[in-house]
Design a protein around this motif. Structure first.
Motif, PDB file in Angstrom:
ATOM      1  N   LEU A  73      48.204  70.190  39.382  1.00 14.55           N
ATOM      2  CA  LEU A  73      47.970  71.151  40.969  1.00 14.55           C
ATOM      3  C   LEU A  73      48.759  72.158  40.743  1.00 14.55           C
ATOM      4  CD1 LEU A  73      48.468  68.015  43.063  1.00 14.55           C
ATOM      5  CD2 LEU A  73      46.235  69.145  42.299  1.00 14.55           C
ATOM      6  N   LEU A  74      48.334  73.377  41.386  1.00 12.94           N
ATOM      7  CA  LEU A  74      49.041  74.334  41.573  1.00 12.94           C
ATOM      8  C   LEU A  74      49.967  74.378  42.692  1.00 12.94           C
ATOM      9  CD1 LEU A  74      46.352  77.042  40.524  1.00 12.94           C
ATOM     10  CD2 LEU A  74      48.061  76.310  39.331  1.00 12.94           C
ATOM     11  N   ASP A  75      51.028  75.321  42.525  1.00 12.97           N
ATOM     12  CA  ASP A  75      51.940  75.392  44.015  1.00 12.97           C
ATOM     13  C   ASP A  75      51.136  76.116  45.105  1.00 12.97           C
ATOM     14  OD1 ASP A  75      54.232  73.971  43.071  1.00 12.97           O
ATOM     15  OD2 ASP A  75      55.161  75.735  42.083  1.00 12.97           O
ATOM     16  N   ASN A  76      51.591  75.953  46.029  1.00 15.23           N
ATOM     17  CA  ASN A  76      51.043  76.570  47.470  1.00 15.23           C
ATOM     18  C   ASN A  76      49.736  76.627  47.371  1.00 15.23           C
ATOM     19  OD1 ASN A  76      51.872  77.959  49.521  1.00 15.23           O
ATOM     20  ND2 ASN A  76      52.260  79.759  48.780  1.00 15.23           N
ATOM     21  N   PRO A  77      49.087  75.376  47.647  1.00 16.09           N
ATOM     22  CA  PRO A  77      47.769  75.260  47.626  1.00 16.09           C
ATOM     23  C   PRO A  77      47.115  75.913  49.094  1.00 16.09           C
ATOM     24  CG  PRO A  77      48.570  73.088  48.035  1.00 16.09           C
ATOM     25  CD  PRO A  77      49.667  74.087  47.729  1.00 16.09           C
ATOM     26  N   PRO A  78      45.845  75.928  49.111  1.00  8.44           N
ATOM     27  CA  PRO A  78      45.293  76.339  50.240  1.00  8.44           C
ATOM     28  C   PRO A  78      45.634  75.848  51.720  1.00  8.44           C
ATOM     29  CG  PRO A  78      43.533  76.335  48.721  1.00  8.44           C
ATOM     30  CD  PRO A  78      44.859  76.032  48.320  1.00  8.44           C
ATOM     31  N   GLU A  79      45.747  74.356  51.523  1.00  7.00           N
ATOM     32  CA  GLU A  79      45.971  73.518  52.533  1.00  7.00           C
ATOM     33  C   GLU A  79      47.200  73.882  53.273  1.00  7.00           C
ATOM     34  OE1 GLU A  79      44.944  72.717  49.793  1.00  7.00           O
ATOM     35  OE2 GLU A  79      43.407  71.249  49.717  1.00  7.00           O
ATOM     36  N   LEU A  80      48.141  74.021  52.356  1.00  6.39           N
ATOM     37  CA  LEU A  80      49.534  74.406  52.720  1.00  6.39           C
ATOM     38  C   LEU A  80      49.558  75.869  53.342  1.00  6.39           C
ATOM     39  CD1 LEU A  80      52.388  73.625  52.726  1.00  6.39           C
ATOM     40  CD2 LEU A  80      52.888  74.452  50.383  1.00  6.39           C
TER      41      LEU A  80
END
Lengths: 176, 551, 105
Positions: free
Chosen positions: B301-308
């Motif tokens: 997973l990538l940091d700072n995803p859109p949900e966040l």
């Protein structure tokens, strides 16, 4: 105060000799540490067995010259919460290879039996009759042991290694 | 998670059976209270002011969701529906009946939980960093070492009747979150010049009547030697630690009397006898323990995803996220701290319903794992960042999302005179009043990181010596008074606080803390200079003047 | 409130003998008929060292019903017996804080 030896109640064949009393010619004697050290040469000449009561604040390495000839070392638990004699016991058995009788004396209660056995004791001046009677049952209370001590019980680490198909490091010498 | 096997389960079953017999012998009168007391203490059972207290170990602060639910069950069935998380990664139940204790312990044992060695003069629960295994700055998971040590000292036949209790902590990060230097023995993992991992060994730390910061006696101990070296330390302590005076019986006194260097030499001499013996750690033994720690199969997973990113629009979420969520070693994941310090409530308490819900949340979002930290908060160690908005909602709904982690209301407090038979003064109500006074989030935030630690007596279970602000309850002529110190800290630069001045009465404590906070705001050079750094720069005097000017 | 468990008998005013019940740790008081009660109103009040010793000695000898036996101060107000200090108040009434769950007695 019943003596437990070989897992059962047994007669005490040793006579306790006070510091200032004469040493009997015959029979097994149990001598306080100071008396023992003072008269060691003489005592070691005796034909009958000699034992020593060793307090928990004296270094057991002082006993090393005599260990071959000593029939009994009695270590002391003045209260059962004072655990110094456990270290003395392991050192005597595992570092200095003492093979004679090692007796736990003092406040000797049922709930410490497994600890005593694991530290190398094989005789017990038990305070209560009921505890002495329960010795065998209590000694079997635990079947899982983590520490390698001189009692030779299989440790969990070794059991696991065997179980998980590693080579068994059992051959390694126990040292304390 | 560490997976318990048949050996662990058998031991616990045998232990419960032994304790059941001991309780029966006590209730029948066969055992006197003096004889029984040590036996119950070795199972974590204290007699407090109102009832028996049961202390359960949470080794190195790691709990599975199953174990958390079992704690909830015990709280409900045998206690009054709540438990109290302590500063040593234990949980305490305050209202247990003696006759029911064996049943409670049997229920706990089913989930691998026990009270063994949570009291008494033995090696206590081995503690570590609550972020172990997930912290970005760690060398390796210190729990493997904590577990090796835990097993080795469990029912140790030589070291179960030491002069006094013996606390061990293990850390493997640059930043010390486990308060290593206030332990009897601490291991800090680091790397030597050759890039090998080993341990710095510190001994003789501790708080209480005579506080000491631990002294380093070995700069670099190879990992294979961990157990032999600890054995050497314990053997010296068992034989030479003082037994004539309970207040001088901890190893810190022995180490202090001999000096760290001399003590280290004596340990080395004893260690030479045993270092290549059967306790030297085989690679196989280490590997066997390490393989029984299960780690999540992390998603990529990538940091700072859109949900966040989207959730940051919600101010409450953003505040909580900035405060209670920390960086994870795995990208796309986060470490979430659950505050057990809701404003105006007892510190470290958790109800059975909360425990069950936290277990559910852990199952759903944190690979079924929960941690307990020495600051008396909980942690979800591995939450995907995309799940943080939902996790916040779930935590907020059960009152464990107060965004006050590391702030002035994130107080460490012992149970104090409200529960404890040793206490001289109350600690919990003082913590409650302080947290209410600083309830306004912007005020608390403006004070930056500020640790307030409160103990209800000199035994210092509330770590008052190492609080940025430390508060110690004392009794004077039947009234509660509180000594205040400042400048203590428990991290890698651990130091003991400096006493501010005469003790203040109960009613003045919160005002005095407010004075300290105001003094700090006025004295600091920059808005981001921490209280502890301001103290370091200006010393105790300006704070002292402020607090005592009007008293 | 130095731990009262090992105190010598020195009485400054009206006092009772108190302990914790073995089975559940509940706070109990010694009655004039040398029994234990959970109700302080039924406690025997003594006001000199001799009377305190007479109440305390058999209470301590009872190692099976109650443990940690000691003499604690009380206050007498309008014929009511009240705990004499904060520690004793808390022992009798429970914690001074609101518990996470409130349960009946």
């Amino acid at each position: 105060m019943p003596l437990v030896k070989g897992s059962r109640i047994a007669a005490d064949t040793f006579t306790r000799v006070e510091d200032d009393a004469p040493i009997p010619e015959q029979g097994a004697v149990l001598v306080p540490a100071a008396r023992f050290l003072a008269d060691a040469a003489e005592l070691m000449q005796r034909a009958a067995p000699v034992g020593v009561i060793w307090p928990n604040n004296m270094d057991v390495s002082e006993l090393v010259p005599y260990l071959d000839k000593l029939a009994l070392v009695a270590l002391v638990f003045p209260i059962f919460r004072d655990g110094r004699a456990y270290s003395q016991a392991r050192l005597l058995r595992e570092r200095y290879a003492y093979r004679g009788e090692m007796r736990a004396t003092g406040q000797i209660l049922r709930d410490q039996f497994v600890f005593y056995l694991r530290a190398g004791f094989d005789a017990f001046d038990v305070v209560k009759n009921a505890d002495a009677a329960a010795f065998e049952e209590t000694a079997k209370r635990y079947s899982v042991f983590f520490q390698p001590t001189g009692d030779g019980r299989l440790t969990v680490a070794r059991s696991r290694l065997k179980l998980h198909g590693h080579r068994d490091p059992a051959a390694k010498r126990v040292t304390v | 998670m560490y997976l318990y096997d048949e050996f662990d389960r058998t031991l616990l079953t045998e232990r419960v059976s032994e304790f059941r017999g001991q309780v029966a012998r006590r209730l029948s009168g066969e055992l006197t209270e003096d004889e029984f007391k040590s036996l119950r203490l070795m199972n974590g059972v204290y007699l407090q002011l109102h009832a028996y207290m049961l202390r359960i170990a949470i080794p190195y602060g790691t709990l599975s969701a199953v174990q958390m639910r079992r704690l909830a069950h015990v709280a409900r069935k045998y206690d009054r529906g709540y438990g109290h998380f302590t500063t040593r990664q234990n949980i305490q139940f305050n209202w247990i009946k003696l006759a029911q204790l064996p049943d409670a312990m049997a229920d706990l044992a089913d989930a691998g939980l026990h009270g063994m060695q949570t009291s008494g003069n033995c090696v206590r629960n081995i503690t570590t960093d609550q972020w172990a295994g997930v912290a970005p700055d760690e060398i390796e998971d210190p729990r493997v070492w904590a577990e090796l040590i835990r097993q080795h000292v469990t029912l140790h036949p030589e070291f179960s009747f030491l002069p006094r209790k013996f606390k061990i902590a293990v850390g493997a990060s640059d930043h010390d979150r486990a308060a290593l230097r206030i332990h009897d023995l601490a291991l800090r993992m680091h790397k030597n010049g050759a890039g090998e991992a080993g341990f710095e060994v510190m001994v003789g730390g501790g708080l209480g009547r005579t506080p000491f910061i631990a002294k380093t006696i070995k700069q670099f101990l190879p990992v294979r030697d961990v157990l032999t070296y600890i054995e050497a330390v314990l053997r010296l302590y068992n034989q030479y630690g003082r037994r004539d005076n309970i207040y001088k019986a901890r190893i810190k006194i022995l180490v202090h009397d001999k000096g760290g260097e001399q003590f280290g030499k004596e340990v080395d001499a004893e260690w030479q006898n045993i270092k290549d013996g059967s306790l030297a750690l085989d690679k196989d033994v280490i590997a066997d323990i390490a393989t029984r720690f299960q780690y999540p199969d992390y998603e990529k997973l990538l940091d700072n995803p859109p949900e966040l990113k989207a959730a940051q629009a919600d101010a409450r979420f953003a505040t909580w996220h900035a405060n209670s969520v920390s960086r994870h070693k795995q990208s796309g994941y986060a470490i979430v701290t659950l505050s057990l310090k809701p404003i105006g409530k007892p510190t470290g308490d958790c109800t059975a319903d909360q425990m069950d819900k936290i277990a559910d949340i852990a199952d759903r979002y944190s690979y079924s794992e929960i941690r307990v930290g020495h600051e008396q908060n909980l942690v979800l160690p591995q939450v995907a960042q995309r799940d943080l908005p939902e996790v916040f909602k779930a935590l907020d709904a059960i009152g464990v999302a107060t965004p006050n982690v590391n702030q002035i209301s994130d107080i460490i407090a012992c149970p104090g005179l409200d529960y404890c038979s040793l206490a001289n003064a109350r600690a919990i109500p003082v913590a409650q009043e302080i947290s209410k006074r600083f309830a306004e989030p912007n005020l608390a935030k403006s004070l930056n990181r500020l640790h307030v630690n409160i103990s209800g007596c000199i035994n210092a279970c509330g770590h008052h010596h190492v609080g940025h602000i430390g508060i110690l309850g004392v009794e004077k002529n039947g009234e509660e008074f509180y000594q205040i110190s400042i400048g203590g800290k428990a991290d890698e630069n651990a130091q003991l606080g400096t006493l501010l001045g005469p003790a203040v009465p109960y009613d003045d404590v919160v005002d005095a803390v407010e004075d300290l906070a105001e003094a700090y705001l006025a004295l600091r050079e920059r808005p981001d200079e921490l209280f502890i750094d301001t103290f370091k720069r200006v010393g105790v005097e300006p704070f002292k003047e402020r607090v005592y000017a009007t008293r | 409130m130095t731990s009262p468990l090992q105190q010598k008998i020195k009485i400054a005013g009206p006092s009772v003998v108190t302990a914790n019940r073995l089975g559940d740790g509940a706070v109990v008081y010694r009655t004039a008929r040398h029994q234990w009660t959970t109700d302080i109103a039924d406690a025997a009040v003594v006001s000199n060292a001799t009377a305190a010793t007479e109440l305390l000695t058999p209470a301590k000898a009872d190692g099976i019903n109650a443990v940690d036996v000691y003499v604690a101060p009380v206050k007498l107000e309008d014929d009511r017996i009240l705990p004499g200090n904060l520690r004793e108040q808390i022992r009798m009434r429970g914690p001074t804080i609101e518990l996470p769950y409130s349960y009946g007695a």
